[in-house]
Design a protein around this motif. Structure first.
Motif, PDB file in Angstrom:
ATOM      1  N   TRP A  56       0.837  -1.201   0.000  1.00  0.00           N
ATOM      2  CA  TRP A  56       0.000   0.000   0.000  1.00  0.00           C
ATOM      3  C   TRP A  56       0.870   1.248   0.000  1.00  0.00           C
ATOM      4  N   PHE A  57       1.911   1.267   0.815  1.00  0.00           N
ATOM      5  CA  PHE A  57       2.798   2.420   0.898  1.00  0.00           C
ATOM      6  C   PHE A  57       3.522   2.649  -0.429  1.00  0.00           C
ATOM      7  N   SER A  58       4.047   1.594  -1.030  1.00  0.00           N
ATOM      8  CA  SER A  58       4.740   1.718  -2.322  1.00  0.00           C
ATOM      9  C   SER A  58       3.788   2.172  -3.414  1.00  0.00           C
ATOM     10  N   SER A  59       2.567   1.664  -3.411  1.00  0.00           N
ATOM     11  CA  SER A  59       1.587   2.065  -4.420  1.00  0.00           C
ATOM     12  C   SER A  59       1.198   3.521  -4.270  1.00  0.00           C
ATOM     13  N   THR A  60       1.062   3.990  -3.036  1.00  0.00           N
ATOM     14  CA  THR A  60       0.726   5.390  -2.806  1.00  0.00           C
ATOM     15  C   THR A  60       1.844   6.308  -3.287  1.00  0.00           C
ATOM     16  N   ILE A  61       3.076   5.942  -3.019  1.00  0.00           N
ATOM     17  CA  ILE A  61       4.214   6.745  -3.485  1.00  0.00           C
ATOM     18  C   ILE A  61       4.274   6.735  -5.012  1.00  0.00           C
ATOM     19  N   ALA A  62       4.061   5.583  -5.629  1.00  0.00           N
ATOM     20  CA  ALA A  62       4.101   5.489  -7.092  1.00  0.00           C
ATOM     21  C   ALA A  62       3.003   6.349  -7.720  1.00  0.00           C
ATOM     22  N   PHE A  63       1.803   6.300  -7.182  1.00  0.00           N
ATOM     23  CA  PHE A  63       0.713   7.110  -7.714  1.00  0.00           C
ATOM     24  C   PHE A  63       1.007   8.598  -7.563  1.00  0.00           C
ATOM     25  N   THR A  64       1.555   8.994  -6.420  1.00  0.00           N
ATOM     26  CA  THR A  64       1.904  10.397  -6.207  1.00  0.00           C
ATOM     27  C   THR A  64       2.981  10.839  -7.193  1.00  0.00           C
ATOM     28  N   MET A  65       3.962   9.978  -7.455  1.00  0.00           N
ATOM     29  CA  MET A  65       5.003  10.312  -8.427  1.00  0.00           C
ATOM     30  C   MET A  65       4.421  10.467  -9.825  1.00  0.00           C
ATOM     31  N   ILE A  66       3.454   9.628 -10.187  1.00  0.00           N
ATOM     32  CA  ILE A  66       2.824   9.714 -11.499  1.00  0.00           C
ATOM     33  C   ILE A  66       2.060  11.022 -11.644  1.00  0.00           C
ATOM     34  N   VAL A  67       1.316  11.408 -10.607  1.00  0.00           N
ATOM     35  CA  VAL A  67       0.570  12.661 -10.660  1.00  0.00           C
ATOM     36  C   VAL A  67       1.511  13.846 -10.819  1.00  0.00           C
ATOM     37  N   HIS A  68       2.601  13.861 -10.072  1.00  0.00           N
ATOM     38  CA  HIS A  68       3.574  14.952 -10.188  1.00  0.00           C
ATOM     39  C   HIS A  68       4.265  14.944 -11.551  1.00  0.00           C
ATOM     40  N   CYS A  69       4.576  13.779 -12.057  1.00  0.00           N
ATOM     41  CA  CYS A  69       5.238  13.680 -13.361  1.00  0.00           C
ATOM     42  C   CYS A  69       4.327  14.216 -14.470  1.00  0.00           C
ATOM     43  N   VAL A  70       3.062  13.850 -14.450  1.00  0.00           N
ATOM     44  CA  VAL A  70       2.119  14.332 -15.459  1.00  0.00           C
ATOM     45  C   VAL A  70       1.902  15.837 -15.333  1.00  0.00           C
ATOM     46  N   THR A  71       1.787  16.334 -14.103  1.00  0.00           N
ATOM     47  CA  THR A  71       1.590  17.766 -13.898  1.00  0.00           C
ATOM     48  C   THR A  71       2.785  18.564 -14.405  1.00  0.00           C
ATOM     49  N   MET A  72       3.990  18.106 -14.104  1.00  0.00           N
ATOM     50  CA  MET A  72       5.185  18.818 -14.573  1.00  0.00           C
ATOM     51  C   MET A  72       5.324  18.738 -16.090  1.00  0.00           C
ATOM     52  N   LYS A  73       4.969  17.601 -16.686  1.00  0.00           N
ATOM     53  CA  LYS A  73       5.035  17.475 -18.140  1.00  0.00           C
ATOM     54  C   LYS A  73       4.047  18.441 -18.803  1.00  0.00           C
ATOM     55  N   LEU A  74       2.848  18.549 -18.261  1.00  0.00           N
ATOM     56  CA  LEU A  74       1.868  19.501 -18.795  1.00  0.00           C
ATOM     57  C   LEU A  74       2.348  20.930 -18.615  1.00  0.00           C
ATOM     58  N   PHE A  75       2.972  21.220 -17.494  1.00  0.00           N
ATOM     59  CA  PHE A  75       3.479  22.566 -17.233  1.00  0.00           C
ATOM     60  C   PHE A  75       4.591  22.930 -18.211  1.00  0.00           C
ATOM     61  N   VAL A  76       5.501  21.981 -18.466  1.00  0.00           N
ATOM     62  CA  VAL A  76       6.612  22.249 -19.375  1.00  0.00           C
ATOM     63  C   VAL A  76       6.114  22.397 -20.817  1.00  0.00           C
ATOM     64  N   GLU A  77       5.136  21.596 -21.212  1.00  0.00           N
ATOM     65  CA  GLU A  77       4.656  21.614 -22.596  1.00  0.00           C
ATOM     66  C   GLU A  77       3.663  22.738 -22.877  1.00  0.00           C
ATOM     67  N   SER A  78       3.151  23.394 -21.842  1.00  0.00           N
ATOM     68  CA  SER A  78       2.162  24.447 -22.087  1.00  0.00           C
ATOM     69  C   SER A  78       2.832  25.683 -22.685  1.00  0.00           C
ATOM     70  N   ILE A  79       2.087  26.380 -23.503  1.00  0.00           N
ATOM     71  CA  ILE A  79       2.618  27.551 -24.191  1.00  0.00           C
ATOM     72  C   ILE A  79       2.364  28.814 -23.377  1.00  0.00           C
ATOM     73  N   PHE A  80       1.189  28.916 -22.816  1.00  0.00           N
ATOM     74  CA  PHE A  80       0.812  30.117 -22.074  1.00  0.00           C
ATOM     75  C   PHE A  80       0.917  29.866 -20.577  1.00  0.00           C
ATOM     76  N   TRP A  81       1.806  30.570 -19.915  1.00  0.00           N
ATOM     77  CA  TRP A  81       1.960  30.466 -18.476  1.00  0.00           C
ATOM     78  C   TRP A  81       1.369  31.710 -17.833  1.00  0.00           C
ATOM     79  N   ASN A  82       0.682  31.514 -16.732  1.00  0.00           N
ATOM     80  CA  ASN A  82       0.195  32.638 -15.942  1.00  0.00           C
ATOM     81  C   ASN A  82       0.356  32.273 -14.464  1.00  0.00           C
ATOM     82  N   TRP A  83      -0.116  33.121 -13.596  1.00  0.00           N
ATOM     83  CA  TRP A  83       0.088  32.870 -12.166  1.00  0.00           C
ATOM     84  C   TRP A  83      -0.667  31.642 -11.705  1.00  0.00           C
ATOM     85  N   LEU A  84      -1.782  31.320 -12.344  1.00  0.00           N
ATOM     86  CA  LEU A  84      -2.554  30.155 -11.945  1.00  0.00           C
ATOM     87  C   LEU A  84      -1.841  28.860 -12.323  1.00  0.00           C
TER      88      LEU A  84
END
Length: 85
Positions: free
Chosen positions: A52-80
């Motif tokens: 359970w602990f390993s799965s929770t860490i893996a899921f959290t890493m996936i969410v952060h990885c996807v969020t950072m990938k979307l942030f890097v690939e986005s064209i328009f950045w704003n404060w939000l």
């Protein structure tokens, strides 16, 4: 005029496709094997709590990885977008 870049394969072509596939395999392996290997006990007994602990860490890493990938690939950045990343 609007779709000329897409028709000429400027933004997405076979090279970009395979780059994304290779990065997804790499990120998937890191997000799976890093928590599994770092939380393993000295004897390697696979208890439910450790899984359970390993799965929770893996899921959290996936969410952060996807969020950072979307942030890097986005064209328009704003404060939000910076706040959400």
């Amino acid at each position: 005029m609007l779709y000329k870049g897409g028709q000429k394969e400027v933004y997405f072509n076979l090279r970009v496709f395979w780059k994304w596939i290779i990065f997804s395999i790499w990120h998937g392996m890191v997000c799976f094997f890093l928590p599994m290997m770092s939380t393993r006990g000295p004897l390697g007994d696979a208890k439910t709590q450790e899984h359970w602990f390993s799965s929770t860490i893996a899921f959290t890493m996936i969410v952060h990885c996807v969020t950072m990938k979307l942030f890097v690939e986005s064209i328009f950045w704003n404060w939000l977008s910076i706040l959400m990343a």
